[in-house]
Design an enzyme around this catalytic site. Structure first.
Site, short mmCIF file in Angstrom:
data_model
loop_
_atom_site.label_atom_id
_atom_site.label_comp_id
_atom_site.label_asym_id
_atom_site.label_seq_id
_atom_site.Cartn_x
_atom_site.Cartn_y
_atom_site.Cartn_z
N GLY A 139 0.00 2.79 7.76
CA GLY A 139 -0.13 2.04 8.54
C GLY A 139 0.60 0.68 8.96
O GLY A 139 0.46 0.23 9.34
N LYS A 140 1.56 0.03 7.30
CA LYS A 140 2.05 -0.98 7.88
C LYS A 140 2.96 -1.21 8.25
O LYS A 140 2.87 -1.98 9.22
CB LYS A 140 2.20 -1.21 5.72
CG LYS A 140 1.53 -1.08 4.50
CD LYS A 140 2.63 -1.21 3.43
CE LYS A 140 3.45 0.12 3.09
NZ LYS A 140 2.46 0.99 2.87
N PRO A 151 2.82 4.67 1.15
CA PRO A 151 3.19 5.25 2.54
C PRO A 151 2.26 5.69 2.87
O PRO A 151 0.98 6.73 2.90
CB PRO A 151 3.94 6.50 2.18
CG PRO A 151 4.13 6.19 0.84
CD PRO A 151 3.20 5.28 0.15
N LYS A 203 -8.56 5.19 -6.65
CA LYS A 203 -8.33 6.21 -7.89
C LYS A 203 -9.82 6.76 -7.29
O LYS A 203 -10.10 8.23 -7.29
CB LYS A 203 -8.61 5.90 -8.53
CG LYS A 203 -7.33 5.47 -9.47
CD LYS A 203 -7.50 4.52 -11.37
CE LYS A 203 -6.34 4.92 -11.32
NZ LYS A 203 -6.70 3.74 -13.00
N GLY A 207 1.13 -0.94 -0.18
CA GLY A 207 -0.11 0.31 -0.38
C GLY A 207 1.11 1.36 0.25
O GLY A 207 1.45 1.20 0.28
N SER A 238 -4.03 4.27 -18.27
CA SER A 238 -5.47 4.41 -18.03
C SER A 238 -5.89 5.83 -17.89
O SER A 238 -7.16 5.91 -18.09
CB SER A 238 -5.30 3.88 -16.31
OG SER A 238 -5.14 5.04 -15.38
P1 ADP Z 1 3.62 2.64 6.81
O1 ADP Z 1 4.92 1.80 7.09
O2 ADP Z 1 2.37 2.37 5.67
O3 ADP Z 1 4.11 3.73 5.91
P2 ADP Z 1 3.36 3.79 8.90
O4 ADP Z 1 3.23 2.57 9.86
O5 ADP Z 1 4.51 4.03 9.31
O6 ADP Z 1 2.88 3.62 7.51
O7 ADP Z 1 2.15 4.55 9.47
C1 ADP Z 1 2.43 6.47 9.40
C2 ADP Z 1 1.81 7.16 10.56
O8 ADP Z 1 0.47 6.66 11.03
C3 ADP Z 1 1.79 5.38 12.17
O9 ADP Z 1 2.46 6.64 13.83
C4 ADP Z 1 0.45 5.33 12.16
O10 ADP Z 1 0.17 4.72 14.07
C5 ADP Z 1 -0.40 5.75 11.57
N1 ADP Z 1 -1.53 5.58 10.95
C6 ADP Z 1 -1.91 4.86 10.06
N2 ADP Z 1 -2.87 4.36 10.07
C7 ADP Z 1 -3.27 4.75 11.54
C8 ADP Z 1 -4.22 3.79 11.59
N3 ADP Z 1 -5.45 3.16 10.49
N4 ADP Z 1 -4.67 3.94 12.54
C9 ADP Z 1 -3.87 4.34 13.25
N5 ADP Z 1 -2.77 5.40 13.16
C10 ADP Z 1 -2.43 5.21 11.94
#
Ligand code: ADP
Length: 785
Positions: free
Chosen positions: A365-366, A362, A726, A360, A683
């Site tokens: 929340g991955k 950036p 999208k 997904g 697309s």
């Molecule tokens: P990724 O790894 O996808 O780039 P991150 O895990 O670093 O993203 O997420 C960035 C920030 O957003 C973190 O502080 C995370 O806790 C917060 N975050 C992302 N999605 C959620 C969610 N669904 N609920 C609460 N916090 C979230």
């Protein structure tokens, strides 16, 4: 048989000798202690100082009788007597000739014997070749004997060099060398000169043989001793030097410490052996040697790695759900799939099976999901970014032959994790690249493969580390650039972007409380209104995730905290109105739909690695020669798709109410703004075609409509990817109606109901359907103006 003896009968006192034999021509002193012997000595002094010396058969007998000594002895002349304290007497005697006992006259108060004194005149001896040869033989024997026996001085050879008398030669030689009592007696009893030389030769040969064996043994022993001694000596010297330099203790203390640590931690046998070998090398080294540092670094790694440390894994699906919910808003299906994955792992009770890959944009929340999984399983968490890793050595380390070499990042991360069963997150696996320095992807495959990773061998460590207990999770922005063999091993879970509403909820429930806490702010000290957060979402960030949103909230908290302290305020209020005071002027023009329907402007939808975006495609036409210009950093596929659109228009100009010759008399300029973001993919095909047709036919396009789809030369609309992202982007922009390829109908399921309710979706199969919906109808034009 050579016999020139002229024996004389004599009566002489006798002294039995203990442990020595005396030969004629020999001068020697010995001590006399026994009463009987002293009496004999005194008697001899009264007579002519001659005495017979016979060796006692058993030296231990204190009071011998006439059968206790040999019957052949030496007639000797007493040359000197010295009374010693304690009553014994030291005598100096010179052997003269052999004497054979014929009779024992008396035993008390001393032995007196009747003897045959074997005297002869050497002058009478006639030259005899056998004797010559025998004499030479024993002299040679003596030379060899002396060369082997360091106790006999080589001067002996000089002193015998001028002896012509063969009997005397044998006696003198016998007196110089060390023989057993029986051998001495044998020589003494050999009256015949030739026989005497022969006996001596035999004895000497035997002695020489013995000496040689002795020497061999000695050499061998010496060699061993020499080696041991040399090492000992050198080590001692080294220690002395080290001590002088004040370093000895430090190194040997460290060595002891390593040894202790190695014993304490449970390492695999192979590793322990390796470690001890290195320690052994270290002990032999000067602390100055450059290699000491290398070995120490190596040992440090060995003792600090969690060879046998594990955290106790807990698999409790209910608890896992609670933790995932606690940390994350929404993401229902993602959470569900993760829980399924964990449950299956628990049931099969094995680490084999696919590797989880969270895909997904950036900031969605991955990473934080992975952290929550680690927490719920009671595993430590480590993360390693693969972005830009192009060198295999980054994964596997450099061999120790390199100066300053280190283990690779896998082993470094394991050390950081502190246990052998952490949850290991490989971030950005899609950014892995390969070049001449080896293929990191194949090294990674080995790491992820449960068949191979039990013996993962880092080049630096050079001993295997068991990675089979590690729970690997990977993340990627897109699956398209993940090397195929890696992708095959993974179970992909997509985490797509958030709607504005979701972003708002995430901010209010998670990001804001988190940032307040981190900045030490209490709830009432900073109040950020919802309008302010919406403003941040719309004007300060443009992203699918919430990373920049969180950063902006952190900025506000920092500035607010400063004001609280500096101005002593009890509450700082932030709303859309005063937001600029905190974040500066707006960064983005909120993608709002145009105020009026426009000619030659169509809203496309794109899907990039960072999520969905709206693209406004602009086309202008001008008089010219049919040139087609495309600007805005368009990729090749996008350009080709634009050309396909134009060919479709040329082929269908009459149906489209466009002048047939447009391509001869007009120049067409197609531009996609926001030029910094590279755009590619097919697309935007129908969007470009629609914009061109609008420009050429002078018909406006509905401003609150967006579309996505590939176009073929015959005007068919083909399906495309990233529908959810999208559509979310379109929703963000305020679009009311979206045209999607018919074959993408199934993707609508993924779209949140809240969004669905606010928008109209039209599934299209052909370009004329697109135009029917996109181009403003005549009645509407009038209405608009
Ligand atoms: P990724 O790894 O996808 O780039 P991150 O895990 O670093 O993203 O997420 C960035 C920030 O957003 C973190 O502080 C995370 O806790 C917060 N975050 C992302 N999605 C959620 C969610 N669904 N609920 C609460 N916090 C979230």
């Amino acid at each position: 048989m050579v016999n020139i003896y002229k024996p004389e009968n004599k009566t002489l006192p006798l002294i039995p000798l203990r442990g020595i034999s005396i030969f004629p021509h020999m001068v020697i002193h010995f001590d006399v202690g026994r009463e009987k012997s002293i009496e004999a000595l005194e008697q001899s002094m009264i007579d002519d100082s001659l005495i017979l010396l016979c060796t006692q058969i058993n030296p231990k007998v204190d009071e011998p009788d006439k059968n206790d000594f040999y019957q052949v002895g030496t007639v000797a002349k007493v040359k000197q007597m010295l009374k010693l304290p304690g009553g014994s007497i030291r005598v100096l005697v010179e052997g003269i000739s052999r004497g054979r006992i014929i009779d024992v006259n008396q035993e008390e108060p001393y032995f007196e014997v009747e003897i045959e004194d074997m005297i002869y005149d050497p002058e009478e001896l006639e030259p005899n070749q056998d004797l010559e040869a025998a004499m030479r033989l024993v002299v040679e024997d003596l030379e060899e004997y002396i060369s082997l026996n360091t106790k006999v001085s080589s001067e002996v050879l000089v002193s015998i060099s001028d002896i012509d008398d063969p009997g005397r030669l044998a006696d003198v030689i016998s007196s110089y060398i060390f023989l057993k009592q029986e051998d001495n007696q044998k020589i003494l009893e050999a009256f015949d000169f030739y026989e005497r030389l022969e006996v001596l030769h035999g004895i000497l040969q035997k002695e020489i043989e013995l000496l040689k064996i002795e020497d061999k043994i000695n050499q061998r022993v010496k060699k061993q001793i020499n080696k041991v001694q040399k090492e000992y000596y050198l080590k001692e010297q080294l220690k002395a030097i080290q001590k002088e330099l004040g370093e000895e203790d430090e190194l040997s203390e460290d060595i002891e410490e390593y040894k202790e640590k190695i014993e304490k931690i449970k390492m695999p046998k192979e590793v322990k052996e390796k470690a001890l070998k290195e320690i052994d090398r270290l002990t032999k080294m000067s602390p100055h040697s450059a290699e000491v540092g290398v070995i120490r670094t190596y040992l440090d790694w060995l003792v600090e790695l969690p060879w046998n440390k594990e955290t106790k894994e807990k698999v409790d699906i209910k608890k896992a759900r609670e933790i995932l919910d606690e940390d994350h808003y929404g993401l229902e299906d993602v959470k569900e799939r993760i829980l399924e994955f964990i449950a299956i792992r628990k049931l099969t009770n094995s680490m084999k099976g696919p590797i989880l890959c969270l895909v997904g944009p950036p900031g969605v929340g991955k990473t934080s999901i992975a952290k929550s999984i680690a927490r719920s399983l009671n595993r430590n968490f480590v993360r390693m970014s693969l972005g830009g890793v192009r060198d295999e050595a980054e994964i596997r380390g450099h061999r120790r032959t390199y100066v300053g070499s280190m283990p690779g990042r896998i082993i470094s991360s394991i050390k950081k994790a502190g246990s052998k069963n952490p949850l290991f997150l490989f971030d950005e696996i899609d950014k892995l690249s390969s070049d001449f320095r080896g293929d990191p992807a194949s090294a990674l495959l080995e790491v992820l493969d449960p068949e191979q990773n039990t013996t993962f061998t880092d080049h630096f460590l050079d001993v295997p580390f068991d990675l089979s207990k590690v729970f690997f999770i990977t993340t990627a922005n897109t699956t398209s650039s993940i090397p195929a063999p890696l992708l095959d091993r993974m179970e992909v879970i997509r985490v797509s972007g958030y709607t504005d509403e979701e972003k708002l909820q995430i901010s209010l429930r998670y990001l804001l409380p988190k940032q307040m806490k981190e900045h030490g702010l209490k709830n009432e000290q900073v109040i950020i209104s919802q309008s302010a957060i919406k403003s941040i979402i719309n004007y300060y960030t443009r992203e699918a995730g919430v990373r920049n949103l969180e950063r902006n909230i952190a900025n506000i908290c920092r500035k607010a905290a400063k004001r609280v302290v500096e101005e002593n305020l009890s509450t700082v209020r932030i709303n859309a109105g005063n937001l600029e005071n905190y974040l500066g002027s707006k960064k983005y023009r909120f993608d709002e739909v145009e105020a009026k329907n426009q000619i030659g402007v169509a809203n496309g939808l794109a899907w990039t690695a960072v999520g969905g975006e709206t693209l406004s495609i602009e086309v202008t036409t001008m008089k010219g020669t049919g040139k087609i210009q495309l600007t805005g950093k368009l990729g090749d596929v996008m350009k080709e798709s634009a050309m396909a659109g134009i060919s479709y228009i040329r082929a269908n100009s009459s149906m489209l109410n466009i002048e047939e010759d447009f391509y001869k008399e007009m120049d067409i300029h197609i531009h996609v703004p926001e030029g910094a973001i590279p755009k590619d993919g097919p697309s935007a095909g129908i969007t470009i075609a629609t914009a061109v047709i609008s420009a050429l036919s002078n018909t406006p396009i509905y401003r609150d409509l967006a579309m996505t789809g590939e176009i073929t030369l015959r005007g068919r609309v083909l399906p495309v990817g990233g529908i959810k992202e999208k559509v979310l982007a379109a929703h963000r922009m305020g679009i009311k109606k979206v045209l999607l390829p018919n074959d993408n109908g199934k993707d609508l399921d993924e779209i949140p109901d809240r969004v669905k309710k606010k928008m109209e979706f039209v599934l299209v199969k052909r370009m004329d359907e697109v135009l029917k919906h996109a181009l403003v109808k005549k009645e509407d034009i009038n209405e608009d103006h």
